[in-house]
Design a protein around this motif. Structure first.
Motif, mmCIF file in Angstrom:
data_model
loop_
_atom_site.group_PDB
_atom_site.id
_atom_site.type_symbol
_atom_site.label_atom_id
_atom_site.label_comp_id
_atom_site.label_asym_id
_atom_site.label_seq_id
_atom_site.Cartn_x
_atom_site.Cartn_y
_atom_site.Cartn_z
ATOM 1 N N ILE A 1 26.499 27.774 56.041
ATOM 2 C CA ILE A 1 26.752 29.084 55.413
ATOM 3 C C ILE A 1 25.610 29.444 54.457
ATOM 4 O O ILE A 1 25.102 30.572 54.468
ATOM 5 C CB ILE A 1 28.106 29.088 54.669
ATOM 6 N N LEU A 2 25.197 28.482 53.629
ATOM 7 C CA LEU A 2 24.115 28.758 52.673
ATOM 8 C C LEU A 2 22.823 29.124 53.409
ATOM 9 O O LEU A 2 22.101 30.039 52.993
ATOM 10 C CB LEU A 2 23.880 27.544 51.764
ATOM 11 N N LEU B 1 22.565 30.550 56.370
ATOM 12 C CA LEU B 1 22.700 31.913 56.900
ATOM 13 C C LEU B 1 22.587 32.950 55.782
ATOM 14 O O LEU B 1 21.907 33.971 55.923
ATOM 15 C CB LEU B 1 24.053 32.069 57.615
ATOM 16 N N MET B 2 23.239 32.673 54.637
ATOM 17 C CA MET B 2 23.219 33.647 53.538
ATOM 18 C C MET B 2 21.827 33.777 52.941
ATOM 19 O O MET B 2 21.430 34.867 52.514
ATOM 20 C CB MET B 2 24.240 33.266 52.473
ATOM 21 N N ASN B 3 21.099 32.679 52.901
ATOM 22 C CA ASN B 3 19.732 32.771 52.378
ATOM 23 C C ASN B 3 18.832 33.600 53.277
ATOM 24 O O ASN B 3 17.800 34.098 52.837
ATOM 25 C CB ASN B 3 19.153 31.374 52.145
ATOM 26 N N ASN C 1 20.143 36.277 54.661
ATOM 27 C CA ASN C 1 20.914 37.537 54.667
ATOM 28 C C ASN C 1 21.576 37.805 56.014
ATOM 29 O O ASN C 1 21.661 38.950 56.463
ATOM 30 C CB ASN C 1 20.022 38.732 54.291
ATOM 31 N N GLN C 2 22.032 36.723 56.651
ATOM 32 C CA GLN C 2 22.728 36.893 57.928
ATOM 33 C C GLN C 2 24.240 36.850 57.724
ATOM 34 O O GLN C 2 24.736 36.259 56.762
ATOM 35 C CB GLN C 2 22.312 35.781 58.898
ATOM 36 N N SER C 3 24.947 37.454 58.650
ATOM 37 C CA SER C 3 26.407 37.437 58.582
ATOM 38 C C SER C 3 26.919 36.030 58.906
ATOM 39 O O SER C 3 26.224 35.226 59.509
ATOM 40 C CB SER C 3 26.999 38.458 59.554
ATOM 41 N N VAL C 4 28.124 35.775 58.462
ATOM 42 C CA VAL C 4 28.762 34.473 58.672
ATOM 43 C C VAL C 4 30.102 34.723 59.361
ATOM 44 O O VAL C 4 30.915 35.512 58.874
ATOM 45 C CB VAL C 4 28.978 33.730 57.336
#
Lengths: 187, 187
Positions: free
Chosen positions: B161-162, B164-166, B168-171
């Motif tokens: 998750i981190l 992907l978020m780094n 800026n992608q959806s999860v």
């Protein structure tokens, strides 16, 4: 409701520190409302009342969540979230605010949600960047808020999730949905 | 199905590099299955077939997701997720694997989900730590996997998750639900 009357009501519910925070959110929310063509009066009242339930006992908040059939997920997640929906309820029933736009801005000011209204975004972001806030990244968030409300909201919600995850804390589903919503559609 | 027959089937679907990855996942999954009292034969077959659909054309995968009425959220999220549920479907219908435990381990090996079975966890973690993987933190994940499957799973899902978020992608919602599930209940 007039500003002074609203402040008088809310002052009785808050500590001095939280009242000062509320004044900061109010000032910031009015500023953002002007930039983003949001009703300033609604922004002012939503900001003044956003933390109305912050110091209610957990038992009382829990009872309201159950009795009023709020999202039952709330009880499984961080109690820090409870004051927002409970606040919306109490502001309506104790302070007599009936405007649904104002109430939903209070309701979602902590978790956020998918498809937020502009007023909800203004309150969420104002709460994040008001002058009393001090954390790494707050200046960047303030700059973004002057330029693009969705970018500022994205910055705030992303950093909130990262903050929680770095402490191995759970993240409320509405908050994840807001993050995905902003990744996919609004930006 | 015998190991060699399964490998023969899957080899035709994969690049050499991905086949080598599959062998790594298989070896790791059998090892973890032994530690955590999971059926080794099921772990072996789920691992061999987990990436069966990895190189199918997006159009074909999309069509299967629509026709088979898989979670329609899939189409709004990263296509990287599609090969897992589509793989479970194709492994059943093309390779003749009917064991529902094996199929669900293939189905959820990328997104994860709430309340994963031990076999699902073994495949998810084996996919993350197999010997060919090389990324910051993989050694810590490998150590955790020897000691506590849920801790290793939590490490993997949190870092995914981190990551992907780094960017800026959806999860995918199932992935967030797995994270919250592990925060709240299993650990």
């Amino acid at each position: 409701m007039e500003r002074n009357r609203a402040l008088e009501i809310v002052a009785k519910q808050l500590t001095d520190k939280r009242y000062k925070h509320t004044l900061g959110v109010t000032e910031t929310a009015i500023h953002l409302a002007k930039i983003y063509n949001v009703d300033e009066k609604k922004a002012e009242l939503a900001a003044i009342f956003h933390d109305y339930a912050k110091f209610r006992p957990l038992d009382e908040m829990k009872q309201i969540i159950i009795e009023q059939k709020f999202d039952s997920n709330l009880l499984e997640f961080n109690p820090e979230l409870w004051h927002a929906p409970v606040g919306a309820y109490l502001v309506e029933h104790e302070a007599g605010i009936s405007d649904s736009d104002i109430l939903s801005a209070i309701r979602y000011h902590t978790s956020g949600r998918e498809k937020m209204t502009s007023l909800e975004k203004v309150i969420y972001v104002a709460d994040y960047i008001e002058p009393g806030r001090s954390f790494p990244g707050v200046d960047e968030a303030r700059k973004l808020a002057e330029k693009d409300l969705n970018e500022a909201l994205f910055f705030a919600v992303k950093n909130t999730i990262l903050f929680l995850m770095n402490k191995n804390q759970s993240v409320f589903p509405d908050t994840f949905r807001l993050y995905n919503d902003l990744v996919k559609k609004e930006r």
